[in-house]
Scaffold this motif. Structure first.
Motif, PDB file in Angstrom:
ATOM      1  N   GLY A  95     -13.143  -5.380 -13.071  1.00  0.00           N
ATOM      2  CA  GLY A  95     -14.178  -5.357 -11.909  1.00  0.00           C
ATOM      3  C   GLY A  95     -13.405  -6.060 -10.834  1.00  0.00           C
ATOM      4  O   GLY A  95     -13.760  -6.765  -9.772  1.00  0.00           O
ATOM      5  N   ALA A  96     -12.001  -6.450 -10.945  1.00  0.00           N
ATOM      6  CA  ALA A  96     -11.228  -7.170 -10.089  1.00  0.00           C
ATOM      7  C   ALA A  96     -10.487  -6.272  -9.292  1.00  0.00           C
ATOM      8  O   ALA A  96     -10.131  -5.012  -9.566  1.00  0.00           O
ATOM      9  N   GLU A  97      -9.771  -6.341  -8.054  1.00  0.00           N
ATOM     10  CA  GLU A  97      -9.039  -5.907  -7.277  1.00  0.00           C
ATOM     11  C   GLU A  97      -7.781  -5.721  -8.029  1.00  0.00           C
ATOM     12  O   GLU A  97      -7.250  -6.790  -8.284  1.00  0.00           O
ATOM     13  N   GLN A  98      -7.151  -4.452  -7.722  1.00  0.00           N
ATOM     14  CA  GLN A  98      -5.795  -4.305  -8.706  1.00  0.00           C
ATOM     15  C   GLN A  98      -5.011  -3.650  -7.529  1.00  0.00           C
ATOM     16  O   GLN A  98      -5.134  -3.104  -6.532  1.00  0.00           O
ATOM     17  N   LEU A  99      -3.584  -4.127  -7.643  1.00  0.00           N
ATOM     18  CA  LEU A  99      -2.690  -3.954  -6.884  1.00  0.00           C
ATOM     19  C   LEU A  99      -1.934  -2.390  -7.345  1.00  0.00           C
ATOM     20  O   LEU A  99      -1.754  -2.020  -8.560  1.00  0.00           O
ATOM     21  N   ILE A 100      -1.538  -1.554  -6.421  1.00  0.00           N
ATOM     22  CA  ILE A 100      -0.952  -0.142  -6.636  1.00  0.00           C
ATOM     23  C   ILE A 100       0.273  -0.180  -5.767  1.00  0.00           C
ATOM     24  O   ILE A 100       0.088  -0.188  -4.507  1.00  0.00           O
ATOM     25  N   GLN A 101       1.190   0.407  -6.351  1.00  0.00           N
ATOM     26  CA  GLN A 101       2.419   0.539  -5.438  1.00  0.00           C
ATOM     27  C   GLN A 101       2.609   1.931  -5.052  1.00  0.00           C
ATOM     28  O   GLN A 101       2.393   2.743  -5.658  1.00  0.00           O
ATOM     29  N   SER A 135       8.519   2.038   0.045  1.00  0.00           N
ATOM     30  CA  SER A 135       7.354   1.752  -0.570  1.00  0.00           C
ATOM     31  C   SER A 135       6.463   0.563   0.082  1.00  0.00           C
ATOM     32  O   SER A 135       7.077  -0.088   0.841  1.00  0.00           O
ATOM     33  N   GLN A 136       5.236   0.531  -0.200  1.00  0.00           N
ATOM     34  CA  GLN A 136       4.333  -0.371   0.199  1.00  0.00           C
ATOM     35  C   GLN A 136       3.291  -0.765  -0.693  1.00  0.00           C
ATOM     36  O   GLN A 136       3.266  -0.123  -1.951  1.00  0.00           O
TER      37      GLN A 136
END
Length: 744
Positions: A455-461, A469-470
């Motif tokens: 349920g947490a925000e997750q980082l995606i490259q 990349s961003q």
């Protein structure tokens, strides 16, 4: 009167709600030429226009583009960014494509709606040939089917009221057929009929309900007239000039006086509403100043209970357009000479206009007379009516003195419009389904729950094809989006996404691919495209083309020009994945036998078919030559080849999986149209360019002027310059010019 006003308001609200469910943008494609050879680049400019005003629209940010082959299969599909209502891009015409007519079809968030099965898909036809010098003009095949249709003005024939009856004759493929015949009333001669333009014509007479009517044509076919109503109303356009439209409304004698309403609209915009008391007849004069644009105006007659009883389409303001002149500096230039074309844009009053133009100059051999389409014909006609139009350019060519009468015939023979007047709900519950962004969702497949990550925000490259990349974040439900600005920064083909969570959580990404959804909706839509004037290609073209040798190369001054080779596109990101795969995994191995064989590299090729090998398996060396061998099930050698080892052979899907990556289409990469400069043109290398200039964005200055420069090539023939564009607020225009290139 209060009830009457409420009815009018209800009708207006209905129209507005109806059109809110129709696409609010229209797209027109301009291409660098009409005919392309395989192996070439197709350059295009797409104008994204407001569907009502035809001003440039910036509502949608992404163009989904497909190229469809003659068998209705997709041979190209990519996404392009929309900037200020304009898309500029290119398509590679694969060398393996068969010859034929192909279609560019474009879709954006606000031009292609879900559940809209009656809309017109923005389309542009192009022809693809293997060799322009060997292309042939195909005669239209003979069609034995004959169709004859009649269209009473307004919709119905009413007994005792003078009526205009339009008619149209075509073959089974929609090609016009000239006709002549007679109308009989109870088997007695009443009047003759004769088509005057593309199988269309009109006749005026007063029908009677107690009589029987038929049309007998000279080809021996006979057709009954539409049913004659014993009483009712008739809508007739008596006069049209630049300032007014004069309508005469008539009703059956003896009917009570009634209040009527005449509604005028254009592309969903309500422009005027006239009302009056109809006794036997009533004249209504409509000032054309109520209609702000050029195009088809739709007039609908309503009775006192707001029920539609008649309809008439009228073309208004043909003079309201962008006037473009394109004048070459000279009528002929020498090969490799620097040339220029002066362009000027004005409105109908001659006032200068700032305009956004696309300009192309190409060898006239690549002009296709079987594709009579330009920005005026598409926006004002083809995208507005459903009937097939033969040679739409005829109606916009000022050289044709009867073009206005012919255009009125075209509109008279369209029948009732697509709109169903239903006060309950709009006829088309369309809604946007395409998005400008890349959308997806991240899910965790691990059985082990982690409260910190759940349920947490997750980082995606996010990677681009060039390796740049961003980073983006998912929301608490795992949903994420790559917006158009990020897509532009990563422009160059595919966009790759990599979850930044540890592999133990087994993160997976689900990405939405809209192209299959487009295909499923498109299947339910009929295709509409203008027809050619007389024929399309067969018969050899008589053109002063360059000399072509038997192997399709162009011969200039006894120097052979060969086409440049095109390598299959494979972006840098997949190259990086290849290198990662070589480090992580390597199934291929080399035995210690003599001679040495490379095993488990090509499917089916191995030196040890039973899979047993007790000695040390050596790794192959990059760039070194090896033998590979293939056995039959009976252990007989079928094939031996010499190959150079270049790393493990993995599919793109395998490489993505190995590196925990997902990919989806981003914006297709940019390329610049090649034009030689002062140094290039001095080189001795032969120059066989057939497109001398492609400039998709020329902006005229405050005087409405611009000038473009280009160098001629070594091709000495006739060239065509095409200029099309918009002023951004609703004026559209086009122009053509011609010149020759000669040898000194």
């Amino acid at each position: 009167m209060v009830h009457s006003q409420e009815s009018i308001d209800s009708l207006v609200n209905h129209i507005e709600s109806s059109f809110s469910s129709h696409p609010s943008e229209s797209i027109y494609f301009q291409t660098s030429k009409d005919i392309y050879e395989t192996g070439e680049d197709l350059w295009f400019k797409a104008y994204q226009l407001d569907a009502q005003t035809f001003g440039l629209s910036d509502k949608s940010k992404t163009l989904y583009l497909q190229m469809i082959n003659p068998k209705d299969s997709v041979v190209w599909q990519e996404k392009y960014p929309v900037e200020n209502g304009i898309v500029s891009g290119h398509i590679y015409i694969d060398e393996k494509l068969p010859e034929g007519d192909y279609f560019l079809e474009g879709y954006t968030k606000h031009s292609f709606y879900k559940n809209d099965t009656i809309g017109i898909t923005p389309t542009r036809k192009i022809r693809i040939v293997k060799n322009i010098a060997r292309s042939e003009v195909m005669e239209n095949p003979k069609d034995t089917i004959f169709r004859f249709e009649t269209f009473p003005e307004g919709g119905n024939l009413v007994s005792g009221l003078s009526s205009k009856l339009a008619f149209k004759a075509t073959d089974g493929k929609g090609n016009p057929v000239s006709v002549e015949g007679t109308i009989y009333e109870d088997d007695k001669f009443l009047c003759g009929i004769k088509s005057v333009h593309d199988g269309m014509g009109t006749v005026s007479f007063t029908p009677l309900a107690n009589k029987k009517y038929k049309i007998e044509l000279k080809n021996g076919k006979s057709y009954p007239l539409p049913g004659i109503h014993s009483q009712g109303m008739v809508l007739n356009l008596r006069k049209q000039d630049k300032e007014h439209l004069d309508f005469v409304l008539s009703q059956t004698k003896g009917l009570p006086h009634r209040q009527i309403y005449l509604l005028g609209q254009m592309r969903g915009m309500i422009c005027c509403m006239a009302k009056g008391i109809l006794k036997d007849s009533l004249k209504i004069s409509i000032p054309l100043e109520n209609f702000p644009y050029q195009g088809i105006a739709e007039f609908t007659l309503f009775d006192s209970s707001m029920q539609p009883v008649a309809e008439r389409l009228v073309y208004v303001h043909p003079q309201k357009k962008l006037y473009i002149t394109a004048e070459p500096e000279k009528t002929s230039f020498t090969i490799r000479e620097k040339a220029s074309i002066k362009i000027k844009t004005t409105d109908e009053k001659g006032n200068p206009v700032r305009a956004n133009l696309g300009i192309s100059v190409y060898d006239r051999a690549y002009n296709n007379p079987a594709d009579p389409v330009n920005i005026l014909t598409y926006c004002y006609l083809s995208s507005q009516i459903r009937g097939r139009i033969c040679n739409p350019t005829y109606y916009f060519d000022e050289k044709n003195s009867d073009r206005k009468e012919a255009l009125d015939l075209l509109l008279l023979t369209q029948g009732w419009r697509r709109y169903v007047w239903n006060a309950v709900e709009p006829d088309c519950q369309g809604q946007p389904f395409l998005t400008d962004e890349i959308n997806g969702m991240q899910t965790l497949k691990s059985k082990k729950k982690d409260k910190q990550n759940e349920g947490a925000e997750q980082l995606i490259q996010v990677f681009g094809a060039e390796g740049n990349s961003q980073f983006i974040w998912t929301d608490s439900t795992g949903r994420f989006m790559v917006d158009p600005d990020k897509m532009k920064a990563l422009q160059g083909g595919y966009v790759y996404l990599k979850p930044m969570l540890s592999k133990e959580f087994k993160p997976a990404l689900e990405l939405v691919d809209y192209f299959p959804l487009i295909d499923s909706i498109k299947k339910n839509r009929p295709q509409y495209y203008p027809m050619e004037e007389l024929s399309h290609y067969k018969k050899e073209q008589i053109l002063d083309l360059p000399v072509i040798s038997s192997d399709s190369t162009i011969l200039l001054n006894e120097v052979t020009i060969t086409a440049k080779g095109h390598k299959p596109f494979r972006d840098k990101m997949m190259g990086r994945l290849d290198s990662l795969a070589k480090v992580d995994l390597n199934k291929a191995w080399v035995c210690e036998c003599q001679p040495v064989y490379l095993n488990d590299y090509y499917p089916g090729y191995t030196h040890h078919p039973n899979g047993k090998y007790d000695k040390v398996k050596k790794l192959p060396v990059e760039g070194k030559g090896y033998r590979i061998i293939k056995y039959s099930p009976m252990m007989v050698v079928e094939d031996i080849q010499e190959i150079v080892y270049s790393g493990p052979l993995y599919s793109d899907e395998e490489l993505l999986k190995m590196n925990n990556l997902w990919r989806t289409k981003g914006y297709y990469g940019k390329r610049e149209f090649y034009q030689p400069d002062e140094v290039d043109i001095q080189l001795s290398t032969p120059d066989a360019r057939n497109t001398l200039l492609w400039t998709p964005s020329v902006i005229t200055d405050e005087k409405g002027e611009a000038k473009v420069y280009f160098y001629c090539s070594d091709i000495n023939t006739g060239f065509i310059g095409v200029v099309e564009g918009v002023d951004g607020s609703g004026l559209l225009g086009n122009a053509k010019c011609e010149f020759r290139v000669i040898r000194k």
